[in-house]
Design a protein around this motif. Structure first.
Motif, mmCIF file in Angstrom:
data_model
loop_
_atom_site.group_PDB
_atom_site.id
_atom_site.type_symbol
_atom_site.label_atom_id
_atom_site.label_comp_id
_atom_site.label_asym_id
_atom_site.label_seq_id
_atom_site.Cartn_x
_atom_site.Cartn_y
_atom_site.Cartn_z
ATOM 1 N N HIS A 196 2.620 15.138 -7.893
ATOM 2 C CA HIS A 196 3.573 15.944 -7.125
ATOM 3 C C HIS A 196 5.044 15.630 -7.375
ATOM 4 N N GLY A 197 5.336 14.616 -8.158
ATOM 5 C CA GLY A 197 6.720 14.296 -8.483
ATOM 6 C C GLY A 197 7.397 13.416 -7.439
ATOM 7 N N GLN A 198 8.518 12.849 -7.836
ATOM 8 C CA GLN A 198 9.227 11.890 -6.997
ATOM 9 C C GLN A 198 9.868 12.524 -5.765
ATOM 10 N N THR A 199 10.496 13.662 -5.924
ATOM 11 C CA THR A 199 11.208 14.263 -4.798
ATOM 12 C C THR A 199 10.258 14.759 -3.718
ATOM 13 N N LYS A 200 9.237 15.505 -4.089
ATOM 14 C CA LYS A 200 8.300 16.030 -3.087
ATOM 15 C C LYS A 200 7.607 14.906 -2.327
ATOM 16 N N THR A 201 7.115 13.918 -3.059
ATOM 17 C CA THR A 201 6.418 12.819 -2.383
ATOM 18 C C THR A 201 7.379 12.026 -1.510
ATOM 19 N N GLY A 202 8.607 11.870 -1.983
ATOM 20 C CA GLY A 202 9.614 11.154 -1.192
ATOM 21 C C GLY A 202 9.957 11.872 0.098
ATOM 22 N N LEU A 203 10.085 13.188 0.039
ATOM 23 C CA LEU A 203 10.405 13.957 1.249
ATOM 24 C C LEU A 203 9.272 13.890 2.276
ATOM 25 N N ILE A 204 8.047 13.950 1.797
ATOM 26 C CA ILE A 204 6.907 13.833 2.710
ATOM 27 C C ILE A 204 6.870 12.436 3.317
ATOM 28 N N GLU A 205 7.071 11.441 2.496
ATOM 29 C CA GLU A 205 7.089 10.065 2.996
ATOM 30 C C GLU A 205 8.235 9.871 3.988
ATOM 31 N N ASP A 206 9.401 10.440 3.695
ATOM 32 C CA ASP A 206 10.528 10.361 4.629
ATOM 33 C C ASP A 206 10.149 10.910 5.999
ATOM 34 N N ALA A 207 9.570 12.095 6.003
ATOM 35 C CA ALA A 207 9.200 12.729 7.276
ATOM 36 C C ALA A 207 8.200 11.872 8.049
ATOM 37 N N LEU A 208 7.215 11.344 7.351
ATOM 38 C CA LEU A 208 6.210 10.507 8.013
ATOM 39 C C LEU A 208 6.824 9.232 8.582
ATOM 40 N N ILE A 209 7.664 8.566 7.815
ATOM 41 C CA ILE A 209 8.224 7.285 8.244
ATOM 42 C C ILE A 209 9.273 7.460 9.333
ATOM 43 N N VAL A 210 10.140 8.447 9.185
ATOM 44 C CA VAL A 210 11.155 8.680 10.232
ATOM 45 C C VAL A 210 10.459 9.076 11.536
ATOM 46 N N GLY A 211 9.468 9.942 11.441
ATOM 47 C CA GLY A 211 8.717 10.335 12.639
ATOM 48 C C GLY A 211 7.980 9.164 13.266
ATOM 49 N N ALA A 212 7.355 8.341 12.427
ATOM 50 C CA ALA A 212 6.619 7.180 12.941
ATOM 51 C C ALA A 212 7.568 6.188 13.599
ATOM 52 N N ALA A 213 8.708 5.927 12.984
ATOM 53 C CA ALA A 213 9.669 4.979 13.565
ATOM 54 C C ALA A 213 10.185 5.486 14.906
ATOM 55 N N ALA A 214 10.504 6.771 14.978
ATOM 56 C CA ALA A 214 10.986 7.339 16.246
ATOM 57 C C ALA A 214 9.912 7.254 17.320
ATOM 58 N N PRO A 249 0.813 -1.225 0.000
ATOM 59 C CA PRO A 249 0.000 0.000 0.000
ATOM 60 C C PRO A 249 0.844 1.271 0.000
ATOM 61 N N THR A 250 2.008 1.244 0.647
ATOM 62 C CA THR A 250 2.844 2.450 0.623
ATOM 63 C C THR A 250 3.418 2.680 -0.768
ATOM 64 N N TRP A 251 3.760 1.604 -1.463
ATOM 65 C CA TRP A 251 4.248 1.726 -2.840
ATOM 66 C C TRP A 251 3.158 2.287 -3.746
ATOM 67 N N LEU A 252 1.948 1.749 -3.613
ATOM 68 C CA LEU A 252 0.836 2.204 -4.444
ATOM 69 C C LEU A 252 0.505 3.674 -4.173
ATOM 70 N N ALA A 253 0.468 4.053 -2.902
ATOM 71 C CA ALA A 253 0.190 5.453 -2.549
ATOM 72 C C ALA A 253 1.264 6.380 -3.111
ATOM 73 N N ARG A 254 2.506 5.959 -3.024
ATOM 74 C CA ARG A 254 3.599 6.783 -3.539
ATOM 75 C C ARG A 254 3.489 6.916 -5.054
ATOM 76 N N LYS A 255 3.226 5.829 -5.745
ATOM 77 C CA LYS A 255 3.097 5.873 -7.210
ATOM 78 C C LYS A 255 1.967 6.811 -7.630
ATOM 79 N N GLN A 256 0.848 6.739 -6.927
ATOM 80 C CA GLN A 256 -0.300 7.587 -7.281
ATOM 81 C C GLN A 256 -0.019 9.062 -7.012
ATOM 82 N N THR A 257 0.642 9.379 -5.911
ATOM 83 C CA THR A 257 0.912 10.788 -5.606
ATOM 84 C C THR A 257 2.060 11.349 -6.441
ATOM 85 N N MET A 258 2.964 10.479 -6.897
ATOM 86 C CA MET A 258 4.064 10.957 -7.734
ATOM 87 C C MET A 258 3.574 11.536 -9.048
ATOM 88 N N VAL A 259 2.468 11.046 -9.551
ATOM 89 C CA VAL A 259 1.927 11.542 -10.818
ATOM 90 C C VAL A 259 1.649 13.038 -10.724
#
Length: 154
Positions: free
Chosen positions: A124-142, A112-122
């Protein structure tokens, strides 16, 4: 087991982030030392290495050549790091169950995270979606590692 599954789920999006989170917390003494705890994660060199690998993954994820997280090698990495991180947030007598919970959640969360990323990349682009995903995942892991550490110290 909830913390084990949740930290594993973060591996579904970033394979090295949960391993770095538990290793850094172990090295800082935030995870209680218990019999059976994976002491190698508390080694400062291991913590630095996992953090460097996690940062490299965060950087590499924005590259056009980055493979999808659901390729076999990506799923294998997520399974392994989810298992290790999951086991590290489980009580010693539940380490195997924690590893299974972390590994299972990592693989299941990959799709589901792959699918969500693929859909939002269309849009917002790869970098923006990646940075948002990074923030969410790093914050969630911490957050999960912090809550898991608190639960283990009771």
């Amino acid at each position: 087991m909830l913390a084990s599954a949740l930290v594993g789920a973060t591996a579904g999006a970033r394979s090295m982030t949960p391993l770095a989170a538990v290793s850094l917390a172990s090295a800082a003494g935030r995870l209680p030392e218990q019999e059976g705890r994976m002491k190698w994660l508390a080694n400062p060199w291991v913590a630095a290495g996992t953090a460097a690998l996690a940062l490299g993954e965060l950087y590499g994820d924005k590259m056009k050549s980055a493979p999808d997280r659901i390729v076999p090698a990506g799923l294998a990495a997520r399974l392994a790091t989810g298992a290790i991180a999951g086991a590290s947030l489980a009580r010693p007598e539940e380490k195997r169950t924690g590893a299974w919970a972390g590994a299972t959640a990592a693989v299941l969360a990959s799709f589901p995270t792959w699918l969500a990323r693929k859909q939002t990349m269309v849009k917002h682009g790869q970098t923006k979606t990646g940075l948002i995903e990074d923030a969410l995942i790093v914050g969630a892991a911490a957050l999960v590692v912090g809550l898991g550490a608190r639960a283990l110290s009771r």
